[in-house]
Design a protein around this motif. Structure first.
Motif, PDB file in Angstrom:
ATOM      1  N   ARG A   1       0.803  -1.250   0.052  1.00 47.30           N
ATOM      2  CA  ARG A   1       0.008  -0.040   0.035  1.00 47.30           C
ATOM      3  C   ARG A   1       0.790   1.261  -0.004  1.00 47.30           C
ATOM      4  NH1 ARG A   1      -3.037  -3.102   3.660  1.00 47.30           N
ATOM      5  NH2 ARG A   1      -2.119  -2.257   5.283  1.00 47.30           N
ATOM      6  N   ILE A   2       1.870   1.158   0.899  1.00 45.91           N
ATOM      7  CA  ILE A   2       2.720   2.384   0.837  1.00 45.91           C
ATOM      8  C   ILE A   2       3.645   2.613  -0.673  1.00 45.91           C
ATOM      9  CG2 ILE A   2       4.939   3.313   1.985  1.00 45.91           C
ATOM     10  CD1 ILE A   2       4.215   1.793   4.694  1.00 45.91           C
TER      11      ILE A   2
ATOM     12  N   LYS B   1       1.068   3.951  -3.016  1.00 44.88           N
ATOM     13  CA  LYS B   1       0.419   5.246  -2.767  1.00 44.88           C
ATOM     14  C   LYS B   1       1.756   6.412  -3.137  1.00 44.88           C
ATOM     15  CE  LYS B   1      -0.737   8.687   1.184  1.00 44.88           C
ATOM     16  NZ  LYS B   1      -1.013   8.749   2.373  1.00 44.88           N
ATOM     17  N   PHE B   2       3.028   5.816  -3.074  1.00 44.37           N
ATOM     18  CA  PHE B   2       4.252   6.825  -3.365  1.00 44.37           C
ATOM     19  C   PHE B   2       4.526   6.687  -4.731  1.00 44.37           C
ATOM     20  CE2 PHE B   2       4.661   7.009   1.459  1.00 44.37           C
ATOM     21  CZ  PHE B   2       4.174   7.942   1.518  1.00 44.37           C
TER      22      PHE B   2
ATOM     23  N   ALA C   1       7.641  10.734   5.935  1.00 44.84           N
ATOM     24  CA  ALA C   1       5.992  10.267   5.368  1.00 44.84           C
ATOM     25  C   ALA C   1       5.444   9.794   6.758  1.00 44.84           C
ATOM     26  CB  ALA C   1       6.178   9.288   4.397  1.00 44.84           C
ATOM     27  N   TRP C   2       6.151   9.409   7.527  1.00 46.68           N
ATOM     28  CA  TRP C   2       5.502   9.008   9.051  1.00 46.68           C
ATOM     29  C   TRP C   2       4.594   9.918   9.500  1.00 46.68           C
ATOM     30  CZ3 TRP C   2       6.941   9.093  14.575  1.00 46.68           C
ATOM     31  CH2 TRP C   2       7.791  10.084  14.565  1.00 46.68           C
TER      32      TRP C   2
ATOM     33  N   THR D   1       2.499  11.960   8.051  1.00 51.11           N
ATOM     34  CA  THR D   1       1.242  12.149   7.361  1.00 51.11           C
ATOM     35  C   THR D   1       0.407  10.708   6.891  1.00 51.11           C
ATOM     36  OG1 THR D   1       2.388  12.488   5.284  1.00 51.11           O
ATOM     37  CG2 THR D   1       1.816  14.558   6.670  1.00 51.11           C
ATOM     38  N   ASP D   2       1.365   9.805   6.697  1.00 56.69           N
ATOM     39  CA  ASP D   2       0.890   8.482   6.180  1.00 56.69           C
ATOM     40  C   ASP D   2       0.683   7.238   7.530  1.00 56.69           C
ATOM     41  OD1 ASP D   2       0.278   6.780   3.669  1.00 56.69           O
ATOM     42  OD2 ASP D   2       1.645   5.542   5.089  1.00 56.69           O
ATOM     43  N   GLU D   3      -0.409   6.772   7.510  1.00 61.94           N
ATOM     44  CA  GLU D   3      -0.529   6.054   8.572  1.00 61.94           C
ATOM     45  C   GLU D   3       0.293   4.473   8.582  1.00 61.94           C
ATOM     46  OE1 GLU D   3      -1.645   4.033  12.025  1.00 61.94           O
ATOM     47  OE2 GLU D   3      -2.244   6.119  11.634  1.00 61.94           O
TER      48      GLU D   3
END
Length: 153
Positions: free
Chosen positions: A61-62, A65-66, A91-92, A94-96
């Protein structure tokens, strides 16, 4: 009478301490913690299985997304030697998904045992390809006070 060992070198990470055996015996560390501690002590790095049953799905997923944030064509043509535009820092924040990896409670507990201090996450750096940089020193970017208590995961 208190017979517990008192660490005479609190400014040295437990994995590097000359009192390694005494410190880890007092912690009653598990075999896994001792294995990782010995690897760090002897090699300067350790290999672990990341303790997250959802790791593979979370990583996908990460990555998905990126992916659109990276200009692979430009990187292949001109910037492979610099990796310009090929990193997402912090990114930690803003990204869960990234946050859940950076603040994994089991990793933080392990690091706290290894270093003898409470571990805290402070930065993430996501990138799709390795930098292929020559040997260099990142101490100016990744350091702490007191020194030697920073660990990259």
């Amino acid at each position: 009478m208190n017979t517990s060992f008192v660490n005479p070198l609190p400014g040295v990470p437990d994995v590097e301490s000359p009192f390694f055996d005494e410190l880890f015996a007092q912690k009653e560390a598990s075999e896994n913690v001792l294995r990782v501690a010995r690897q760090l002590r002897e090699n300067g790095f350790a290999i672990i299985d990341f303790p997250d049953a959802e790791f593979d799905a979370r990583a996908e997923r990460i990555k998905t997304k990126f992916h659109g944030r990276f200009d692979f064509d430009h990187w292949r043509d001109e910037l492979w030697h610099k990796n310009d535009g090929m990193r997402v820092q912090d990114a930690w924040e803003t990204d869960e998904g990234v946050r859940s990896l950076a603040s994994n409670p089991q990793i933080l507990h392990l690091l706290s045992q290894l270093y003898g201090r409470r571990a805290i996450p402070f930065q993430t750096l996501n990138f799709p390809v390795g930098t292929q940089q020559p040997i260099h020193n990142d101490a100016i970017h990744f350091s702490c006070v007191p020194e030697r208590f920073m660990c990259g995961v």
